[in-house]
Write a protein that holds these residues in place. Structure first.
Motif, PDB file in Angstrom:
ATOM      1  N   ALA A   1     -94.824  91.637 -33.628  1.00  0.00           N
ATOM      2  CA  ALA A   1     -94.714  93.036 -33.788  1.00  0.00           C
ATOM      3  C   ALA A   1     -93.606  93.530 -34.549  1.00  0.00           C
ATOM      4  O   ALA A   1     -92.432  92.505 -34.789  1.00  0.00           O
ATOM      5  CB  ALA A   1     -94.337  93.526 -32.254  1.00  0.00           C
TER       6      ALA A   1
ATOM      7  N   SER B   1     -95.107  97.914 -34.547  1.00  0.00           N
ATOM      8  CA  SER B   1     -96.494  97.931 -34.879  1.00  0.00           C
ATOM      9  C   SER B   1     -96.712  96.403 -34.882  1.00  0.00           C
ATOM     10  O   SER B   1     -95.888  95.632 -34.777  1.00  0.00           O
ATOM     11  CB  SER B   1     -96.977  98.575 -36.362  1.00  0.00           C
ATOM     12  OG  SER B   1     -96.201  97.710 -37.366  1.00  0.00           O
TER      13      SER B   1
ATOM     14  N   ASP C   1    -101.990  98.417 -33.802  1.00  0.00           N
ATOM     15  CA  ASP C   1    -101.532  99.203 -32.806  1.00  0.00           C
ATOM     16  C   ASP C   1    -100.238  99.543 -33.145  1.00  0.00           C
ATOM     17  O   ASP C   1     -99.131  98.817 -33.474  1.00  0.00           O
ATOM     18  CB  ASP C   1    -101.299  98.568 -31.107  1.00  0.00           C
ATOM     19  CG  ASP C   1    -102.865  98.441 -30.678  1.00  0.00           C
ATOM     20  OD1 ASP C   1    -103.752  98.978 -31.214  1.00  0.00           O
ATOM     21  OD2 ASP C   1    -102.891  97.737 -29.842  1.00  0.00           O
TER      22      ASP C   1
ATOM     23  N   GLU D   1     -96.318 102.255 -32.362  1.00  0.00           N
ATOM     24  CA  GLU D   1     -95.647 103.285 -31.447  1.00  0.00           C
ATOM     25  C   GLU D   1     -94.825 104.162 -32.167  1.00  0.00           C
ATOM     26  O   GLU D   1     -94.269 103.752 -33.209  1.00  0.00           O
ATOM     27  CB  GLU D   1     -94.454 102.555 -30.537  1.00  0.00           C
ATOM     28  CG  GLU D   1     -93.936 103.383 -29.495  1.00  0.00           C
ATOM     29  CD  GLU D   1     -92.888 102.671 -28.604  1.00  0.00           C
ATOM     30  OE1 GLU D   1     -91.946 103.257 -28.062  1.00  0.00           O
ATOM     31  OE2 GLU D   1     -92.696 101.243 -28.900  1.00  0.00           O
TER      32      GLU D   1
ATOM     33  N   PHE E   1     -98.375 105.748 -28.092  1.00  0.00           N
ATOM     34  CA  PHE E   1     -99.077 104.616 -28.556  1.00  0.00           C
ATOM     35  C   PHE E   1    -100.172 105.070 -29.327  1.00  0.00           C
ATOM     36  O   PHE E   1    -100.979 106.043 -28.849  1.00  0.00           O
ATOM     37  CB  PHE E   1     -99.404 103.696 -27.648  1.00  0.00           C
ATOM     38  CG  PHE E   1     -98.001 103.334 -26.822  1.00  0.00           C
ATOM     39  CD1 PHE E   1     -97.231 102.313 -27.343  1.00  0.00           C
ATOM     40  CD2 PHE E   1     -97.738 103.580 -25.470  1.00  0.00           C
ATOM     41  CE1 PHE E   1     -96.040 101.869 -26.762  1.00  0.00           C
ATOM     42  CE2 PHE E   1     -96.703 102.995 -24.793  1.00  0.00           C
ATOM     43  CZ  PHE E   1     -95.726 102.207 -25.472  1.00  0.00           C
TER      44      PHE E   1
ATOM     45  N   ARG F   1    -103.690 103.687 -32.037  1.00  0.00           N
ATOM     46  CA  ARG F   1    -104.221 102.649 -32.762  1.00  0.00           C
ATOM     47  C   ARG F   1    -105.010 103.151 -34.079  1.00  0.00           C
ATOM     48  O   ARG F   1    -105.610 104.004 -34.307  1.00  0.00           O
ATOM     49  CB  ARG F   1    -105.590 102.176 -31.963  1.00  0.00           C
ATOM     50  CG  ARG F   1    -106.391 100.779 -32.615  1.00  0.00           C
ATOM     51  CD  ARG F   1    -107.060 100.168 -31.370  1.00  0.00           C
ATOM     52  NE  ARG F   1    -106.253  99.611 -30.475  1.00  0.00           N
ATOM     53  CZ  ARG F   1    -106.795  98.893 -29.272  1.00  0.00           C
ATOM     54  NH1 ARG F   1    -107.915  99.078 -29.023  1.00  0.00           N
ATOM     55  NH2 ARG F   1    -105.881  98.532 -28.729  1.00  0.00           N
TER      56      ARG F   1
ATOM     57  N   ILE G   1     -95.423  97.828 -27.917  1.00  0.00           N
ATOM     58  CA  ILE G   1     -96.320  97.189 -28.922  1.00  0.00           C
ATOM     59  C   ILE G   1     -95.998  95.581 -28.944  1.00  0.00           C
ATOM     60  O   ILE G   1     -94.712  95.315 -29.207  1.00  0.00           O
ATOM     61  CB  ILE G   1     -96.277  98.049 -30.176  1.00  0.00           C
ATOM     62  CG1 ILE G   1     -97.022  99.416 -29.831  1.00  0.00           C
ATOM     63  CG2 ILE G   1     -97.150  97.248 -31.109  1.00  0.00           C
ATOM     64  CD1 ILE G   1     -98.282  99.705 -29.716  1.00  0.00           C
TER      65      ILE G   1
END
Length: 470
Positions: free
Chosen positions: A101, A151, A169, A171, A182, A184, A212
């Protein structure tokens, strides 16, 4: 080919040069250096600014494309030359980095430590001679901030038509209430600037400290449309809402044709929130697989998907509308749902109350452009009109690369359709054009129109009120 150091001695409007050099502190990587001169004429005292790309965001369009660099330059008033420096990791290292992430608050501050020291000789070498009139200049380090908090890439694959794509994904900060949410995203790598689909996601279970890239997974939340232009596209239904309401009262379910499925957010929304029967057409089977697995697209009695070319599929629908009472399958397309075929009861039932077009150009040399030039052909527009009901509408997402492109598009639509409306999405990039098959008389007042009331309950009324006639 080696660069001549004298190349950078003067400011040359709109010149863009990108190259790589060894990283001074990391043997597993190189530096990508991009130098962009402002398209505006330089002043007697040009200013140079430098920016370090946040680690983990090197492939974001704004940091990896010339158009992105230009946006960064224009967001820094007074800068005549922007120097952007990012890290390029070796292939194995890059894969490892993409699997973890990205967290803005933690990584950005750590990455900037020492950057001022090791970058200074490089920045001075890339500065124009006029900057040294009063000695060695100080090059300001610019920062970039957007709504992205964190992410993680959750899936990567390759489609036969769209090429490499990824699901991530993220944030983000919600500007309206200063909270966080959140989402996608589906991205096509051939168009780094393009987020093809964006939906809300929620944690699979309630717990503290959800983030995430953590241990808690996420599932789609498809109650609202968050992609910028999808809400305005649906808002166009206000134009024929009275007709749709009449169809519903007679016991018919309204029908929508979506050309370009992507993650399927629009199809799902039309089915779940507005009660439509929806057919989607997309040329790439892999895109549809991703839509089912990661974006909540579910085929059922009233949601079906065709794998095939959008233009050919429209022509087949036009032909099918003329085959009164006959059963026939798509010759060159794969139809999922309804047993792989359509039953044509009459010509009216073969037509749609709305056609929604979300197609972008596949030619990366011309940048992001929507729709592709093929859609502007008169025969294609006529086919789109012929698959509409008498009072049907066509809503199309438009990303014009130039004013002439937009004007030409409008002119072609006006030759075929009765009326043309537009909505400025407000992001400086997208427009939604709405074309009508017949003249329409509409009102934004509810007046007992249950479909219009339902539409207003799921789409911001600001979009509806911003519809203007061209």
């Amino acid at each position: 080919m080696a660069l001549d150091a004298s190349t950078f001695e003067t400011i040359t409007p709109s010149r863009f040069i990108a190259f790589t050099v060894p990283h001074p502190t990391c043997s597993d990587s190189t530096l990508r250096v991009a130098v962009l001169d402002s398209p505006l004429q330089p002043t007697d005292s040009p200013r140079v600014g430098a920016m370090l790309v946040p680690e983990g965001r090197e492939t974001d369009w704004i940091f990896s494309t010339e158009s992105g660099h230009l946006q960064l330059l224009f967001s820094s008033p007074g800068i005549s030359r922007l120097i952007l420096i990012g890290t390029l990791f070796k292939e194995g290292t890059l894969t490892l980095l993409q699997s973890r992430a990205y967290h803005r608050s933690l990584e950005c501050s750590l990455q900037h430590q020492g950057f001022e020291v090791w970058s200074k000789p490089l920045l001075l070498a890339l500065s124009p001679k006029s900057l040294f009139k009063r000695g060695i200049p100080e090059i300001p380090l610019l920062s970039y901030e957007d709504s992205l908090v964190s992410s993680v890439v959750v899936h990567e694959c390759v489609g036969c038509h769209v090429g490499e794509m990824l699901v991530e994904d993220v944030e983000i900060e919600n500007e309206s209430d200063h909270g966080r949410e959140f989402r996608r995203r589906l991205r096509f790598k051939r168009m780094p600037n393009l987020i093809q689909t964006e939906i809300c996601i929620i944690p699979e279970r309630d717990c503290d400290g959800v983030c995430i890239g953590g241990d808690v997974g996420f599932v789609p939340d498809l109650k609202v449309l968050v992609h910028p232009y999808l809400g305005p596209m649906v808002a166009g239904l206000v134009l024929n809402s009275e007709y749709v309401e009449g169809r519903i009262r007679m016991g018919f379910r309204p029908k929508a044709l979506c050309l370009g499925v992507g993650g399927g957010a629009l199809m799902t929304f039309l089915r779940n929130q507005l009660g439509f029967e929806v057919m989607g057409v997309d040329s790439d089977r892999e895109v549809l697989r991703v839509a089912r697995k990661y974006f909540g697209l579910e085929e059922c009695e009233f949601v079906r998907v065709v794998v095939g070319d959008a233009f050919e599929s429209m022509n087949k629908l036009v032909c099918r509308g003329k085959l009164n009472g006959r059963r026939s399958s798509f010759d060159d397309c794969e139809v999922n749902g309804f047993g792989g075929h359509l039953v044509v009861e009459d010509e009216v039932n073969c037509k749609f109350d709305v056609v929604m077009v979300d197609l972008d150009s596949s030619d990366v040399r011309n940048g992001v452009r929507s729709p592709p030039l093929e859609f502007i052909r008169k025969d294609v527009l006529l086919a789109a009109k012929l698959v509409l009901c008498e009072f049907g509408i066509l809503a199309i997402n438009v990303i014009p690369p130039s004013r002439s492109f937009y004007d030409n598009l409008v002119s072609h639509f006006q030759e075929v359709f009765h009326e043309l409306y537009k909505i400025d999405v407000g992001n400086g990039e997208n427009f939604v054009l709405i074309a009508t098959a017949s003249p329409l008389v509409f009102s934004v007042e509810d007046c007992g129109n249950s479909f219009l009331m339902r539409l207003k309950s799921v789409i911001p009324e600001a979009f509806i009120n911003s519809i203007t006639k061209i």
